[in-house]
Write a protein that holds these residues in place. Sequence first.
Motif, PDB file in Angstrom:
ATOM      1  N   PRO A  22     -16.824  20.137  45.219  1.00 20.13           N
ATOM      2  CA  PRO A  22     -17.458  20.346  46.027  1.00 20.13           C
ATOM      3  C   PRO A  22     -19.391  20.910  45.583  1.00 20.13           C
ATOM      4  N   TYR A  78     -21.498  19.372  44.137  1.00 18.07           N
ATOM      5  CA  TYR A  78     -22.468  18.073  44.634  1.00 18.07           C
ATOM      6  C   TYR A  78     -22.712  17.945  45.580  1.00 18.07           C
ATOM      7  N   MET A  79     -22.452  18.434  46.699  1.00 17.41           N
ATOM      8  CA  MET A  79     -23.307  19.118  47.915  1.00 17.41           C
ATOM      9  C   MET A  79     -24.850  19.023  47.806  1.00 17.41           C
ATOM     10  N   SER A  94      -6.216  23.092  38.645  1.00 16.32           N
ATOM     11  CA  SER A  94      -5.962  24.540  39.016  1.00 16.32           C
ATOM     12  C   SER A  94      -4.753  24.362  39.146  1.00 16.32           C
ATOM     13  N   ARG A 114     -11.753  25.784  38.626  1.00 17.14           N
ATOM     14  CA  ARG A 114     -10.646  25.244  39.129  1.00 17.14           C
ATOM     15  C   ARG A 114      -9.752  25.562  38.113  1.00 17.14           C
ATOM     16  N   ARG A 127      -3.910  32.709  39.629  1.00 17.08           N
ATOM     17  CA  ARG A 127      -2.716  32.632  41.016  1.00 17.08           C
ATOM     18  C   ARG A 127      -1.869  32.405  39.993  1.00 17.08           C
ATOM     19  N   PHE A 169     -18.493  27.872  46.039  1.00 19.70           N
ATOM     20  CA  PHE A 169     -18.167  27.250  47.266  1.00 19.70           C
ATOM     21  C   PHE A 169     -16.394  27.868  46.745  1.00 19.70           C
ATOM     22  N   LEU A 170     -15.540  26.846  45.453  1.00 20.65           N
ATOM     23  CA  LEU A 170     -14.738  26.995  45.129  1.00 20.65           C
ATOM     24  C   LEU A 170     -14.183  28.735  45.026  1.00 20.65           C
ATOM     25  N   GLN A 193     -15.533  30.935  46.250  1.00 22.96           N
ATOM     26  CA  GLN A 193     -15.779  31.751  47.751  1.00 22.96           C
ATOM     27  C   GLN A 193     -14.478  32.095  48.817  1.00 22.96           C
ATOM     28  N   VAL A 194     -13.701  31.106  48.120  1.00 24.63           N
ATOM     29  CA  VAL A 194     -12.452  29.982  49.123  1.00 24.63           C
ATOM     30  C   VAL A 194     -11.068  31.401  48.097  1.00 24.63           C
ATOM     31  N   SER A 195     -11.201  31.173  47.186  1.00 21.36           N
ATOM     32  CA  SER A 195     -10.234  32.434  45.993  1.00 21.36           C
ATOM     33  C   SER A 195     -10.076  33.318  46.591  1.00 21.36           C
ATOM     34  N   ASN A 196      -9.514  34.124  46.262  1.00 20.71           N
ATOM     35  CA  ASN A 196      -8.846  35.418  46.843  1.00 20.71           C
ATOM     36  C   ASN A 196      -7.584  36.744  45.335  1.00 20.71           C
ATOM     37  N   MET A 238     -28.981  23.558  43.796  1.00 22.08           N
ATOM     38  CA  MET A 238     -29.403  22.912  44.342  1.00 22.08           C
ATOM     39  C   MET A 238     -31.218  23.179  43.317  1.00 22.08           C
TER      40      MET A 238
END
Lengths: 319, 319
Positions: free
Chosen positions: B77, B79-80, B209, B235, B242, B264-265, B267-270, B281
């Motif tokens: 992600p 890459y954005m 992952s 990843r 997990r 990104f990644l 941020q979504v992990s928990n 950037m």
Amino acid sequence: MAMATLSDVAKEANVSKMTVSRVINHPEQVTEDLRLLVINAMKTLNYRPNSAAKALAQNRTNVVKFLILEDIDTTEPYYMNLLFGIARGLDKQQYALQLISDRDKLNAGNADGYLITGARTKDSEWLDQLEKPLVLYGENRYGYDFVDTDNKLGETMATEYALAKNYQSIIFIGIDVKEPFEYSREAGYINTLQQNGLLPRIHRMANRSHISQGFINDHWAEFARNTCFVCASDRLAIGVVRAILAKGGRIPDDFGVIGHDGVFLDQVSNPQLTTVQQQVMSLGEHLARMLLSKIDQSGAQQGEVLLTPQLVARGTTRP
Amino acid sequence: MAMATLSDVAKEANVSKMTVSRVINHPEQVTEDLRLLVINAMKTLNYRPNSAAKALAQNRTNVVKFLILEDIDTTEPYYMNLLFGIARGLDKQQYALQLISDRDKLNAGNADGYLITGARTKDSEWLDQLEKPLVLYGENRYGYDFVDTDNKLGETMATEYALAKNYQSIIFIGIDVKEPFEYSREAGYINTLQQNGLLPRIHRMANRSHISQGFINDHWAEFARNTCFVCASDRLAIGVVRAILAKGGRIPDDFGVIGHDGVFLDQVSNPQLTTVQQQVMSLGEHLARMLLSKIDQSGAQQGEVLLTPQLVARGTTRP
DNA sequence: TTGTATGCGTTATCAG
DNA sequence: CTGATAACGCATACAA
């Protein structure tokens, strides 16, 4: 060994530059034998049109600007695929792209048209000021040409799927923005429930996984077993999954979760998310093509394109 | 109301086109009063240079191609953000971008140079064939100009951090590719361990992952408490987290996990991942600028740029 | 320091 | 149907 030009090809084929130019742009105005002759010459010289010259002669730039109005930090990973789709659509006509994240910089430099994503209702004021053709990514009700997933259909599919899997109660977790894409998604959910004689239950919140996680956590007592959460985004869905698991809820047996977007996020979640998948790359291609033909037709209205999403069944709903 | 041109500005300022052109490109060759006169004229006419004409006159295209050699589905992600950085770097000189994902299409159409990411060792064969300047995103040892994060430093920081947090055993989870970026990351880890009199333990696997998750799961018995896993990517780290949680391991008390990439990644992990964060950037901006100056200098070697990463401490290591 | 003439590669216009 | 010529907007080379 500089690049071969039109003149070089013309010499090689013993014709004038114009004939070569016509073979490229108006082949029907040229006799078959000359056409073949020229095509051969182009091949042997490995001719590649000079797009700058073409652009200059036609008063074009061969550039389109892609304006992203959302905060970069919150941009979804699927934008990458969208960009690739756009790139592919532009490629055929040798158009190049300029990425803009700041609307103020939209007027620096030239372009033949604009692709815009993340436009909200209030943006229509300055969108109208733009002098070049534009196409939006995302539904709008102001008459701008746009391309989008069929949001209503997508949520209809999700809701019907949840019903088919025998979840008794279907709850919608939405995003708290007053925008068409959200209304459409909610409409798909509401209509489907009503057609089945059920009452809609909608909760709206910011599109962040920890928000939805907190919400489910705080309201856990209100959710009976045999509930499926239909979510307006994968982010929301991931938070819901985490909260359910943390509360000891069993997925997918007692609780189902369905996301929306279906690019990337659904892959990294655990268990893998059942989701409404968009054909993002294809969306990008449609966007580009629509803009290019709008440019070709000097700004003529193009209408709207709604692509059909796909429900991808994975681990967060019953098999 | 067509766009104002050089000539229009020249008339407005009562000078020749050339003076106007000079004010833009070689201001030092023009007297101050004339310069101000011209600048005023440009403002009142809202003059914007026509990049197609400029490109044609200079035998340029004002386009650079960005070639992504990785599988789109596995692209990270971040890459954005890289793209945004590149776009920002190109913007200043009004360059546009062409995204290419298929190396065969690299030769269609024209460009002034190439930015290439995902290049592997074997790619050097055809990279040498390219006639325009190129800059790689990612370390290489073939002498190509490149920009990258300082991978070795990044893993050094991660390993030192793990030691500082008193994890006894530090294990490296790497990616099984024979590429410089991986070697550098491993080197940072190995050197740090050796300086502390510890023995390196490295496991390499595919960058997914569920692979790392499976690996930790299968070898769970081998990992004592008080271990920190330093991973070559987010990843891999997410999979490790997990697996540990599934085995009932306590994070961060008994086990630490540190990722790498930090966009990104994480941020979504928990729980949220402690990670080596790259300034993606900024990397993009450097890439663009390096290529543009290489173009300006007709292909002169630019060397390499290594940006310093940052360790972001979050929930998967001890506070 | 400033201006004039010329060319970049292509397409449009008009003539043949 | 085909070709000669001019024009697109700018920059380079040369002249003043």
